[in-house]
Design an enzyme around this catalytic site. Structure first.
Site, PDB file in Angstrom:
ATOM      1  N   LYS A  37      84.912 -33.412 -17.979  1.00  0.00           N
ATOM      2  CA  LYS A  37      83.684 -34.079 -18.408  1.00  0.00           C
ATOM      3  C   LYS A  37      84.206 -34.615 -19.874  1.00  0.00           C
ATOM      4  CE  LYS A  37      83.727 -30.477 -21.764  1.00  0.00           C
ATOM      5  NZ  LYS A  37      83.190 -29.138 -21.948  1.00  0.00           N
ATOM      6  N   ARG A 135      72.914 -20.499 -23.637  1.00  0.00           N
ATOM      7  CA  ARG A 135      72.676 -21.502 -23.405  1.00  0.00           C
ATOM      8  C   ARG A 135      71.983 -21.999 -21.832  1.00  0.00           C
ATOM      9  NH1 ARG A 135      77.698 -26.260 -24.166  1.00  0.00           N
ATOM     10  NH2 ARG A 135      78.404 -24.487 -22.235  1.00  0.00           N
ATOM     11  N   HIS A 164      80.684 -18.567 -19.731  1.00  0.00           N
ATOM     12  CA  HIS A 164      81.142 -19.927 -20.836  1.00  0.00           C
ATOM     13  C   HIS A 164      80.859 -18.652 -22.334  1.00  0.00           C
ATOM     14  CE1 HIS A 164      82.910 -23.402 -21.733  1.00  0.00           C
ATOM     15  NE2 HIS A 164      82.018 -23.936 -22.956  1.00  0.00           N
ATOM     16  N   ARG A 220      88.841 -22.716 -16.651  1.00  0.00           N
ATOM     17  CA  ARG A 220      88.908 -23.938 -16.783  1.00  0.00           C
ATOM     18  C   ARG A 220      89.596 -24.385 -17.991  1.00  0.00           C
ATOM     19  NH1 ARG A 220      84.144 -20.812 -16.680  1.00  0.00           N
ATOM     20  NH2 ARG A 220      83.639 -21.647 -18.680  1.00  0.00           N
ATOM     21  N   TYR A 264      81.572 -55.238 -45.452  1.00  0.00           N
ATOM     22  CA  TYR A 264      80.236 -55.749 -45.397  1.00  0.00           C
ATOM     23  C   TYR A 264      80.012 -54.709 -47.018  1.00  0.00           C
ATOM     24  CZ  TYR A 264      78.747 -56.743 -41.163  1.00  0.00           C
ATOM     25  OH  TYR A 264      78.801 -57.871 -39.732  1.00  0.00           O
ATOM     26  N   CYS A 309      83.281 -51.499 -40.238  1.00  0.00           N
ATOM     27  CA  CYS A 309      82.708 -52.976 -39.115  1.00  0.00           C
ATOM     28  C   CYS A 309      82.768 -52.653 -37.442  1.00  0.00           C
ATOM     29  CB  CYS A 309      83.310 -54.708 -39.598  1.00  0.00           C
ATOM     30  SG  CYS A 309      83.368 -54.624 -41.148  1.00  0.00           S
ATOM     31  N   MET A 310      81.331 -53.152 -37.612  1.00  0.00           N
ATOM     32  CA  MET A 310      81.810 -52.476 -35.326  1.00  0.00           C
ATOM     33  C   MET A 310      83.158 -53.009 -35.271  1.00  0.00           C
ATOM     34  SD  MET A 310      78.869 -54.026 -32.714  1.00  0.00           S
ATOM     35  CE  MET A 310      77.074 -53.200 -33.855  1.00  0.00           C
ATOM     36  N   ASP A 311      83.579 -54.144 -34.945  1.00  0.00           N
ATOM     37  CA  ASP A 311      84.249 -54.513 -33.978  1.00  0.00           C
ATOM     38  C   ASP A 311      85.645 -54.747 -34.768  1.00  0.00           C
ATOM     39  OD1 ASP A 311      82.828 -55.280 -31.731  1.00  0.00           O
ATOM     40  OD2 ASP A 311      81.824 -56.599 -33.042  1.00  0.00           O
TER      41      ASP A 311
END
Ligand SMILES: *Cc1c(COP(=O)(O)O)cnc(C)c1O
Length: 369
Positions: A37, A135, A164, A220, A264, A309-311
């Site tokens: 997952k 859950r 679980h 699992r 920034y 920063c983002m990148d």
């Protein structure tokens, strides 16, 4: 791989995933489901599922039907169990993908059965039991009645039963044993009534280490397949190794004079003339936007300075005078004798290693070696 044209990328070693799975299979002694997952915890669901099956996993587990499709498209033919919610109106897709889905609610199971009858198929389900997670799942105490109701639905075929555990990563927590007793009681009730409950499964990677009495027919395992620990202080089977390295490269180096603000909001000021490198990874790739990050350059640990920063982000290279543009930078993994683990980053970000690796964004190139 000595040159790389990507900005930031993952190197994922399929042979490590195969070997991890082999080790888990050997210890389990029962069927092993490789849980892939969350894009196999960021490692890539299709490739990880395939490598895990090559290593001996007999089942693949996913959280969503979309993920089952990715795994099937990678050529995986073993049974796939969707562990979470699948809308009943997706019966045709479930059938097409040959997926097994959980039954945890009678209304939803009935709706799924109706759809399956319309299509003219029987959908395999594993009954999900709530033994204490609170859950998804039918209560263990009334699980037998739920089972009997499900058996009346013509569109479904029950092929398994699972639960679980919420506190498996705290070794031998009393709650785990209470849950286990509830679940075992239900299994015994079904057996006494002569009901075929199919494959029984409960524990995850953490439980495999210390709870042999809960292995049932299958375990699992997700995090251990990709070679990570369930928690930072949880031991791991010998030979299990992380399959992922997360890398970027230096894209610019400048000497910034003393007293200058960097990045920034100028969250960092140079104390002297500092050699500042820019690296091509940022929060848009899944690096947490916080102060106090660190990476490896030239086999040394260096600090990220200024805001993320983002990148991109900036690193102080004063300790690595030989560093050049194009040099490899390690965010997770090894470089020379130095190493940064996902567990260590998790501690720094006040989260789990699961979230660190699952949070690595899709735009980060995955290379399989
Ligand atoms: C994620 C998950 C697993 C795998 O857990 P790991 O700790 O990664 O081994 C197993 N079962 C269910 C229901 C899960 O959600």
């Amino acid at each position: 791989m000595d040159t790389n044209t990507a900005s930031t990328w993952l190197e994922i070693d399929r042979s490590i995933i195969r070997e991890n799975t082999r080790i888990l299979c050997r210890h389990a002694g029962v069927l092993v489901m490789a849980v892939t997952k969350g894009n196999a915890y960021g490692h890539g669901a299709g490739e990880v599922a395939r490598a895990a099956v090559e290593g001996g996993a007999q089942w693949v587990g996913v959280a969503r039907l979309e993920e089952a499709r990715v795994v099937r498209e990678a050529g995986v033919t073993v049974p796939i169990l969707v562990l979470g919610f699948v809308h009943p109106l997706r019966a045709a897709e479930i059938h097409e993908l040959q997926a097994t889905v959980p039954a945890f609610d009678l209304d939803m199971a009935t709706a799924l059965s109706d759809q399956a009858v319309k299509i003219g198929c029987k959908i395999p389900v594993h009954v999900k039991v709530d033994s204490g997670m609170r859950r998804l799942g039918t209560f263990a105490e009334t699980g037998k009645d739920f089972f009997l109701e499900l058996m009346k639905l013509p569109g479904l075929q029950i092929t398994g039963l699972f639960t679980h555990f919420p506190i498996l990563d705290e070794v031998r927590h009393p709650t785990t044993y209470i849950q286990l007793a509830r679940f075992k009681k239900l299994v015994a009730e079904l057996d006494e009534a002569g009901i075929n409950r199919g494959l029984v499964h409960g524990i995850t990677s953490a439980g495999l280490l210390y709870l042999p009495e809960a292995r049932f027919d299958m375990v699992r395992t997700g995090i251990a397949v990709v070679g990570l620990q369930s928690t930072a202080d949880m031991p791991q089977f010998d030979g299990i190794r992380p399959a992922m390295a997360w890398k970027t490269q230096i894209i610019s180096i400048k000497t910034i004079p003393a007293g200058e603000g960097v990045g920034y909001n100028h969250r960092y000021f140079t104390k002297a003339a500092e050699r500042i490198g820019v690296i091509a990874a940022g929060y848009g790739d899944g690096v947490r936007r916080r102060l106090g990050n660190f990476v490896l350059v030239g086999g040394k640990r260096v600090n990220v300075v200024g805001g993320m920063c983002m990148d991109q982000c900036m690193v102080n290279l004063d300790e690595v005078p030989d560093a050049r543009v194009g040099d490899e930078v390690v965010l997770i993994g090894r470089q020379g004798d130095a190493v940064i683990t996902a567990e260590e980053i998790a501690a720094n970000w006040n989260t789990t290693n699961y979230e660190v690796v699952t949070g690595i964004r899709g735009r980060v190139q995955r290379y399989y070696i």
